[in-house]
Motif scaffolding. Structure first.
Motif, PDB file in Angstrom:
ATOM      1  N   SER A 357       0.847  -1.197   0.000  1.00 20.81           N
ATOM      2  CA  SER A 357       0.000   0.000   0.000  1.00 20.81           C
ATOM      3  C   SER A 357       0.877   1.240   0.000  1.00 20.81           C
ATOM      4  N   SER A 376     -13.144  -9.418   1.066  1.00 20.76           N
ATOM      5  CA  SER A 376     -12.355  -8.558   0.182  1.00 20.76           C
ATOM      6  C   SER A 376     -11.368  -7.725   0.996  1.00 20.76           C
ATOM      7  N   SER A 378      -8.719  -4.459   0.140  1.00 22.83           N
ATOM      8  CA  SER A 378      -8.321  -3.503  -0.894  1.00 22.83           C
ATOM      9  C   SER A 378      -7.360  -2.478  -0.317  1.00 22.83           C
ATOM     10  N   ASN A 379      -6.494  -1.977  -1.170  1.00 19.03           N
ATOM     11  CA  ASN A 379      -5.519  -0.967  -0.764  1.00 19.03           C
ATOM     12  C   ASN A 379      -5.006  -0.241  -1.987  1.00 19.03           C
ATOM     13  N   SER A 432      -8.766  -3.953 -10.351  1.00 18.35           N
ATOM     14  CA  SER A 432      -8.318  -2.577 -10.130  1.00 18.35           C
ATOM     15  C   SER A 432      -9.187  -1.648 -10.959  1.00 18.35           C
ATOM     16  N   SER A 437      -4.955   1.254  -7.484  1.00 21.98           N
ATOM     17  CA  SER A 437      -5.466   0.548  -6.307  1.00 21.98           C
ATOM     18  C   SER A 437      -5.756  -0.885  -6.717  1.00 21.98           C
ATOM     19  N   GLN A 439      -7.832  -4.686  -5.398  1.00 20.93           N
ATOM     20  CA  GLN A 439      -8.735  -5.365  -4.475  1.00 20.93           C
ATOM     21  C   GLN A 439      -8.706  -6.854  -4.743  1.00 20.93           C
ATOM     22  N   THR A 441     -10.613 -10.308  -3.944  1.00 24.97           N
ATOM     23  CA  THR A 441     -11.958 -10.738  -3.519  1.00 24.97           C
ATOM     24  C   THR A 441     -12.039 -12.256  -3.581  1.00 24.97           C
TER      25      THR A 441
END
Length: 444
Positions: A357, A376, A378-379, A432, A437, A439, A441
């Motif tokens: 991140s 999920s 995300s970063n 993305s 970014s 994610q 899932t």
């Protein structure tokens, strides 16, 4: 993995055979229908041209007199009932009726006039029914014929099917028209029987093929199974063989640091030994995940609690780096599987998010259940191309070699994530929205 390979093999085989079977059944039945339509319309043309001459001697039906003879609506030869009957004239009639239809593929024969059931409707210039002739069919009444005529007129079609009749409209120059309908009850019944037999035979064939493919699939996939098993065994053996020298190297390095004090060389040895030890451990873990059956370690547990515990262990290091950790974990979600592996799954995703991140953007973790259970993480991240997302779960894959070295990643973590998810009959994807970014899932 082998079970999945066998299932995919059986699925592909059966799907291919099913497609071929549907095509064959379709071709057979469509060919029958086309031939049936051609024969029906050919018979209708024959009836329209010759039905008055098809009457037997003395048959004076509603549409006008035929050749002098005996009974109305009868197909029987009068023979001895009429002295004026001339058998030569009957043969001449057959020759005349079928002289125009003796071509290759024609379904008409001299017996057609004895086998065909039909009715004829004459329409005036205003479209009203003026006359009907049902002398050659016993299954419908005059009222039924008028109803059929109205349906034909309402459809606006010049030919087609109505119940078990095939019909055709013949317009005249004076504005009147004629509807000739031939009964195709037996032909339609044969078509339904043919279709039923084809479907039943196809189902029996598919069942037999499924049994054979299922029995043979183990033998077919055996070489692949042996190869994969040897690969797993090699990884396991190599991992255990490497653990001993790595442990010795780390121990010797600690002794040198105790004697001479730490320096850049000893610290480099320590870092590389730790990295190699982590890599070996990940390889052994991945091999173990592929070998052990999930059913042997499956239990029902509170997934929400497990995810929360795994995430909270990363809160302090995340916040110490000046980042924000946001969670949206639905409570009370029960799950059947391995609790330790699900804990490991969340830990690996969180470790990946902490390493990669950027800036001070939040790391978000969400768990919810609708039709499926969805986890999920995300970063934000440095720019990543969309085509690289599908390769992230490959072993040793790196989007940026230098960056992976800097963060200490081995390229095995996401492969372990995928193995854990698939062992629990789930799917994991990387996406993305903006390229800056990412994610991950997992859906169960």
């Amino acid at each position: 993995m082998i079970r999945k390979l066998r299932n995919n093999f059986i699925r592909v085989m059966l799907l291919s055979l099913l497609i071929v079977m549907i095509l064959l059944i379709g071709i057979i039945n469509v060919a029958y229908l086309i031939n049936f339509w051609d024969q029906a319309y050919e018979t209708i043309d024959f009836v329209e041209e010759n039905y008055l001459r098809m009457r037997l001697p003395g048959d004076a039906g509603p549409m006008g007199p035929g050749i002098p003879g005996t009974m109305e609506g009868s197909w029987q030869h009068p023979e001895d009932d009429d002295d004026d009957w001339d058998e030569d004239r009957d043969d001449e009639l057959d020759t005349h009726l079928f002289s125009g239809f003796r071509r290759a593929g024609s379904a008409l024969t001299p017996d057609t006039r004895y086998e065909t059931s039909f009715f004829v409707v004459s329409l005036g210039s205003d479209g009203a029914v003026s006359e009907t002739d049902h002398s050659y069919i016993a299954s419908v009444s005059e009222e039924d014929i008028e109803k059929y005529a109205k349906k034909v007129l309402a459809s606006g079609k010049e030919k087609g099917r109505l119940d078990y009749f095939m019909y055709k409209v013949f317009p005249s120059d004076d504005g009147t028209s004629k509807i000739v309908a031939v009964s195709c009850y037996q032909q339609l019944r044969q078509f339904r029987l043919l279709l039923s037999v084809c479907i039943l035979a196809g189902l029996l064939y598919m069942a037999a093929v499924f049994a054979l493919v299922w029995l043979m699939s183990r033998r077919i996939t055996r070489p692949v199974e042996e190869s994969i098993q040897k690969q797993r065994q090699f990884i396991t053996d190599a991992g255990h063989e490497l653990k001993t020298p790595i442990t010795i190297i780390k121990a010797n390095n600690e002794v040198l640091q105790m004697q001479n004090g730490p320096n850049q060389w000893s610290r480099s040895i320590e870092n590389q030994a730790n990295r190699l030890s982590s890599l070996v451990q990940s390889l052994l873990e991945l091999s173990r995940l592929n070998e052990k059956d999930i059913d042997d370690i499956s239990e029902e547990f509170d997934l929400s609690k497990t995810v929360t515990e795994a995430v909270e262990t990363f809160r302090v290091p995340v916040e110490s780096d000046g980042k924000i950790l946001e969670t949206a974990i639905e409570e009370g979600i029960r799950f059947k599987g391995s609790r330790d592996e699900m804990y490991r799954l969340v830990s690996l995703l969180m470790d990946n998010a902490c390493k990669y991140s950027t800036d001070r953007d939040p790391i978000r973790v969400a768990l919810n259940k609708h039709h499926h259970i969805t986890l999920s993480v995300s970063n934000s991240c440095e720019h990543i191309d969309e085509e690289k997302l599908g390769h992230l779960f490959e072993r040793f894959y790196r989007t940026d070699e230098s960056r992976s070295r800097k963060t200490g990643g081995s390229g095995i973590g996401l492969s372990v994530v995928q193995a854990i998810v698939e062992r629990h009959n789930g799917t994991v994807t990387a996406s993305s929205n903006d390229g800056n970014s990412i994610q991950f899932t997992a859906v169960f």
